[in-house]
Design a protein around this motif. Structure first.
Motif, short mmCIF file in Angstrom:
data_model
loop_
_atom_site.label_atom_id
_atom_site.label_comp_id
_atom_site.label_asym_id
_atom_site.label_seq_id
_atom_site.Cartn_x
_atom_site.Cartn_y
_atom_site.Cartn_z
N LEU A 172 -99.39 -44.69 -16.74
CA LEU A 172 -98.72 -43.62 -17.47
C LEU A 172 -99.34 -43.47 -18.85
CD1 LEU A 172 -94.98 -44.66 -16.83
CD2 LEU A 172 -96.33 -43.04 -15.49
N THR A 173 -99.30 -42.28 -19.40
CA THR A 173 -99.59 -42.13 -20.82
C THR A 173 -98.38 -42.62 -21.60
OG1 THR A 173 -98.65 -39.91 -21.01
CG2 THR A 173 -100.97 -40.07 -20.31
N ALA A 174 -98.54 -42.80 -22.89
CA ALA A 174 -97.41 -43.24 -23.72
C ALA A 174 -96.28 -42.20 -23.66
CB ALA A 174 -97.87 -43.45 -25.16
N ASP A 175 -96.63 -40.92 -23.69
CA ASP A 175 -95.60 -39.87 -23.62
C ASP A 175 -94.85 -39.91 -22.30
OD1 ASP A 175 -96.17 -38.97 -26.16
OD2 ASP A 175 -97.46 -37.32 -25.50
N GLN A 176 -95.58 -40.14 -21.22
CA GLN A 176 -94.94 -40.21 -19.90
C GLN A 176 -94.02 -41.42 -19.80
OE1 GLN A 176 -98.51 -40.20 -17.58
NE2 GLN A 176 -98.57 -37.97 -17.35
N ASP A 177 -94.48 -42.54 -20.33
CA ASP A 177 -93.66 -43.74 -20.30
C ASP A 177 -92.40 -43.58 -21.15
OD1 ASP A 177 -93.38 -46.71 -19.62
OD2 ASP A 177 -93.25 -46.72 -21.82
N HIS A 178 -92.56 -42.94 -22.31
CA HIS A 178 -91.42 -42.68 -23.20
C HIS A 178 -90.41 -41.77 -22.50
CE1 HIS A 178 -89.53 -40.83 -26.95
NE2 HIS A 178 -89.34 -42.13 -27.11
N GLN A 179 -90.90 -40.72 -21.85
CA GLN A 179 -90.01 -39.80 -21.14
C GLN A 179 -89.33 -40.51 -19.97
OE1 GLN A 179 -89.26 -36.48 -22.03
NE2 GLN A 179 -87.64 -36.93 -20.54
N ASN A 180 -90.05 -41.36 -19.28
CA ASN A 180 -89.48 -42.15 -18.19
C ASN A 180 -88.27 -42.94 -18.68
OD1 ASN A 180 -88.93 -44.06 -16.18
ND2 ASN A 180 -90.85 -45.16 -16.43
N MET A 181 -88.42 -43.61 -19.83
CA MET A 181 -87.31 -44.40 -20.37
C MET A 181 -86.16 -43.49 -20.80
SD MET A 181 -86.07 -47.36 -20.83
CE MET A 181 -87.50 -48.41 -20.57
N GLN A 208 -84.24 -42.61 -17.75
CA GLN A 208 -83.39 -43.71 -17.30
C GLN A 208 -82.13 -43.82 -18.13
OE1 GLN A 208 -85.15 -47.58 -16.22
NE2 GLN A 208 -87.15 -46.71 -16.75
N LEU A 209 -82.25 -43.53 -19.43
CA LEU A 209 -81.12 -43.66 -20.34
C LEU A 209 -80.23 -42.42 -20.37
CD1 LEU A 209 -83.06 -45.31 -23.31
CD2 LEU A 209 -81.38 -46.44 -21.83
N GLY A 210 -80.68 -41.34 -19.76
CA GLY A 210 -79.91 -40.10 -19.79
C GLY A 210 -79.99 -39.37 -21.11
N ILE A 211 -81.12 -39.51 -21.81
CA ILE A 211 -81.29 -38.87 -23.11
C ILE A 211 -82.05 -37.56 -22.93
CG2 ILE A 211 -82.37 -39.08 -25.39
CD1 ILE A 211 -82.05 -42.10 -25.15
N LYS A 212 -81.47 -36.50 -23.47
CA LYS A 212 -82.11 -35.18 -23.40
C LYS A 212 -82.97 -34.89 -24.62
CE LYS A 212 -78.49 -33.19 -20.46
NZ LYS A 212 -77.47 -32.10 -20.32
#
Length: 513
Positions: free
Chosen positions: A37-46, A49-53
């Motif tokens: 993953l790119t850093a942005d993709q990994d950040h969005q993945n998390m 998972q957390l339900g943050i919009k």
């Protein structure tokens, strides 16, 4: 797009993205390859998972920008109080050392792990250390023995990822017994390699010339026309780059005082970026998959690696393993504080310019903000930490004031061991962004735990709200908890001599004259 489908797509393209060594390992293994993953993709993945919009953006470090960070002390403390390290979660006051060790400290370890830095997995692979080379060197005017070491992490559970921890141990050659050692986060390697000279250098040059002629016979005439030319020359003596205060380099000061040091490479444990979170020790344990919200971040991974380095030091007869310290600046200052807070075998720490995520209060609104980390270097922390920068999420919104813990309690976990909090000045490059005052406040409050445990904290009047931060170069160095702001920049180098002078009597080490 569902998370599982996105990750499948990323995995399908791994052969084009993985390095050759990772790819070969993946092809030779029955296990699936690491997700890339790119850093942005990994950040969005998390965030998914957390339900943050959405997240609140962090402030700008540019004071002329419209969204610049706050530097008005009148606005710096938006929350009425900070969590009390000496009050249990059920409201009970901690009044004895036994309560601290058996009840309160475990509570703080649990909360800091769950909400801030992440949990180290229960089962971790073994690390096998080997000495790859030993060199007898001169560091300044001190003869030293330097050992380069590799810690091979057992990857039999997931061969697609290899982790080889790199560190270099340097001890005074003339020491009469085991010496205290300061482990320093940074690049590892021999500090002053011992080079061949005299007849040995002549033999090397003769061999080089012979090889050149063998490779290209026409060079025989060229070499004959220049008989004095030598392919390899001795490195001329160069005076070292002095510290900002005019003192010799930190490593010179340490060995001259009869200390040893370790250069420990944190990047060999875990990459300092979000794209690397499915690699390194975190990726190895997760079998190449993204983290869950309570999984450890890079700061705890680096701290774990330092602990494995200490495992080796405990076996080396040149090292006084009861007096091993840890040192780092900036992000490595954060990692230093996390290391000594969690691993009680470390006897001391020099925590340099650590800022948010380190010694500075997370609740403070001054310079760097929690939002700077939740949207930027999120991978340093647990995924759960991102919640405290959320403006819209399934759980609503959270602010730093919702954190159940703060950095005063992280510093408290170091008690009663020697902990030196170090900063420079903005005029020389230790930016206001780091919030020196917020670190001083946290250190003052943690001082109460040192007192409870029979150690000496900071010698100040008042509490964290009212105590006055000392003037630059006026250190508080009379106890096991110390504070000093030097007049240099973003480094702890001008405080090294003060650290050595402060630590020596407290650990019973006599400085070499």
């Amino acid at each position: 797009m569902p998370l599982s489908f996105r990750l499948s797509i990323f995995s399908l393209g791994f052969s084009c993205i993985l390095g050759s060594s990772d790819l070969a390992a993946a092809q030779n293994s029955a296990t699936p390859p690491p997700v890339t993953l790119t850093a942005d993709q990994d950040h969005q993945n998390m965030m998914d998972q957390l339900g943050i919009k959405s997240l609140r953006p962090g402030p700008s470090g540019n004071e002329k920008a419209p969204n610049h960070a706050n530097y008005d002390e009148a606005l710096a403390n938006p929350f009425p109080s900070i969590p009390d390290p000496l009050t249990m979660n059920d409201g009970q006051k901690v009044s004895t050392a036994e309560q601290w060790w058996k009840q309160r400290r475990p509570e703080l370890v649990e909360m800091l792990s769950k909400y801030v830095y992440g949990r180290v997995p229960d089962k971790l692979p073994k690390v096998s250390w080997s000495v790859t080379a030993v060199d007898h060197e001169m560091l300044g005017f001190t003869p030293v023995i330097a050992k380069d070491l590799i810690g091979e992490v057992d990857n039999s559970s997931y061969p697609a990822i290899k982790v080889r921890i790199h560190m270099t141990l340097v001890t005074p050659a003339n020491a009469k017994g085991p010496v205290p050692v300061l482990m320093m986060f940074g690049r590892a390697g021999f500090p002053a390699p011992n080079e061949p000279s005299g007849e040995d250098l002549n033999r090397i040059n003769a061999a080089w010339k012979a090889l050149l002629v063998e490779k290209d016979p026409s060079l025989k005439d060229v070499i004959a026309e220049h008989p004095a030319w030598e392919p390899v020359k001795e490195t001329p003596f160069q005076f070292p780059q002095l510290n900002q205060d005019g003192d010799p380099p930190n490593t010179w000061q340490l060995v001259a005082a009869g200390w040893g040091f370790v250069e420990f490479d944190p990047a060999s444990v875990q990459a300092d970026n979000g794209a690397g979170i499915t690699r390194g020790i975190i990726g190895l344990v997760n079998k190449g998959q993204p983290r869950k919200p309570e999984d450890w971040g890079a700061l705890r991974a680096w701290a774990w690696g330092a602990g494995r380095g200490l495992d080796y030091l405990e076996t080396d007869p040149a090292v006084d393993a009861k007096h091993v310290g840890i040192d780092g600046v900036s992000r490595y200052g954060k990692a230093t504080l996390v290391t000594i807070a969690y691993d009680q075998r470390f006897a001391m720490a020099l925590v340099g310019s650590s800022g948010k995520g380190g010694a500075t209060l997370l609740r403070r609104n001054f310079g760097e903000a929690v939002e700077s980390l939740t949207g930027g270097e999120y991978y340093w922390m647990a995924g759960n930490f991102i919640k405290y920068g959320a403006s819209e999420a399934t759980f609503g919104a959270k602010t730093p004031g919702d954190l159940p813990v703060d950095s005063n309690e992280l510093i408290a976990l170091c008690a009663p061991r020697l902990t030196f909090i170090s900063y420079g000045v903005p005029e020389k490059g230790d930016a206001k962004w780091l919030d020196h005052e917020g670190s001083f406040m946290a250190t003052v409050d943690a001082s109460r735990v040192y007192t409870l445990l029979g150690a000496r904290g900071l010698d100040v009047e008042g509490d964290y709200r009212t105590a006055k931060m000392p003037a630059v170069n006026q250190g508080l160095l009379s106890g096991q908890l110390a504070w000093r702001q030097h007049d240099g920049g973003h480094t702890d180098a001008p405080n090294m001599k003060w650290f050595i002078q402060w630590a020596n009597p407290l650990i019973g080490h006599e400085a070499v004259q």
